[in-house]
Design an enzyme around this catalytic site. Structure first.
Site, PDB file in Angstrom:
ATOM      1  N   SER A  86       0.751  -1.276  -0.063  1.00  0.00           N
ATOM      2  CA  SER A  86       0.027  -0.106   0.039  1.00  0.00           C
ATOM      3  C   SER A  86       0.917   1.082  -0.038  1.00  0.00           C
ATOM      4  O   SER A  86       0.317   2.176  -0.230  1.00  0.00           O
ATOM      5  CB  SER A  86      -0.962  -0.178   1.184  1.00  0.00           C
ATOM      6  OG  SER A  86      -0.155   0.209   2.303  1.00  0.00           O
ATOM      7  N   LYS A  90       0.840   4.985   6.947  1.00  0.00           N
ATOM      8  CA  LYS A  90       0.239   5.631   5.830  1.00  0.00           C
ATOM      9  C   LYS A  90       1.070   7.003   5.772  1.00  0.00           C
ATOM     10  O   LYS A  90       1.551   7.330   6.847  1.00  0.00           O
ATOM     11  CB  LYS A  90      -1.465   5.774   5.811  1.00  0.00           C
ATOM     12  CG  LYS A  90      -2.007   4.588   5.976  1.00  0.00           C
ATOM     13  CD  LYS A  90      -1.900   3.711   4.591  1.00  0.00           C
ATOM     14  CE  LYS A  90      -2.755   2.358   4.867  1.00  0.00           C
ATOM     15  NZ  LYS A  90      -2.689   1.601   3.689  1.00  0.00           N
TER      16      LYS A  90
END
Length: 290
Positions: A67, A137
């Protein structure tokens, strides 16, 4: 008159103890403790230091998914700064952060079953923990920001377009065209973050968790720290700086407030040092006039 030379076993008057008693026998020198006796102590100290470092300074985390490609690839080990938040600093736009799962974002993700050695090494911080449900993230919006995606992009923060070519995965568009969350306009509440993966079309981030109890936001209290270095493998060594696009002077009006937060600990330390310096100078001055 002087006595003749004394033999090794002879005693003179000065060699006697109080009341003419013989002097106490000297204690033999204490032998040095063997390495094997000291080894458990050294291991104990090392474990305590490792636990303190893991708890308050730096912790290693493993990247389990794609990701964050190409900034981070599967199998990378990153070092996370856990010290800065202790001084009141909060995550800023552009930083890569590790945080606890806010509300079951990792539902359905496979979990590993570590062996005893892996469990022990993760407990002392020498290996990432397989039991902790953490994510990594990039921070896109902080408290007070308005973040929006329309069409394929660009991603906008407070109406300012971000140039994300330096970190968004090659071939991805900054915004995803879908009806599951890829198109959005959100206002980030104070004390929260809006986070997105660099592999935009392969990241279940804030966009796709807007139905949870935080509306896709990550509470600042859930942040473990900022990822600052890719430490392993060796050929991936690099730091993780904030991209230049987040340095736009007019990105928002709250940047000045963020700057105050980041320098507050240093300012407090300086203010606390001033009285001590003045007191010391007065003592030196008084001593010179005596």
């Amino acid at each position: 008159m002087t006595d003749g030379p004394r033999g090794p076993g002879d005693q003179g008057p000065g060699d006697q103890g109080p009341g003419g008693t013989p002097p106490p026998a000297s204690r033999p020198a204490r032998g040095q403790r063997s390495f094997w006796k000291e080894l458990p102590i050294l291991i104990g100290i090392a474990l305590v230091l490792a636990l303190l470092i893991k708890t308050f300074l730096v912790q290693a985390f493993s990247i389990p998914s794609a990701s964050m490609q190409n900034t981070l690839t599967m199998g990378d080990r990153v070092l996370v700064d856990k010290l800065t938040p202790w001084f009141g600093s909060e995550p800023e736009r552009g930083e890569v952060v590790v945080f606890h799962d806010p509300d079951n974002w990792l539902a359905g993700e496979p979990t590993t079953d570590p062996n005893a050695l892996q469990t022990f090494l993760s407990w002392i911080g020498l290996m990432p923990s397989a039991e902790e449900k953490d994510l990594i993230k990039r921070v896109v919006g902080v408290g007070g920001d308005t973040v929006e995606c329309k069409g394929t992009g660009p991603l906008k923060v407070n109406g300012k377009a971000l140039d994300e070519t330096s970190y968004v995965y090659a071939g991805n568009t900054p915004c995803s065209v879908d009806d599951q969350g890829g198109q959005f306009t959100v206002k980030v509440p104070e004390g929260s973050l809006w986070v997105m993966g660099d592999h935009r079309q392969n990241s279940r981030d804030s966009r796709y968790n807007q139905a949870d109890k935080n509306q896709g936001m990550v509470p600042v209290d859930e942040v473990i720290g900022r990822a600052v270095v890719v430490a392993w493998p060796v050929n991936h060594w690099s730091n993780l700086p904030v991209p230049d696009t987040f340095d736009q002077a007019d990105l928002n009006s709250s940047s000045a407030a963020a700057g105050v937060l980041s320098v507050a600990p240093q300012g407090a330390a300086f203010a606390g040092a001033v009285p001590f310096v003045l007191w010391h100078r007065r003592r030196v001055s008084a001593a010179r006039t005596r």
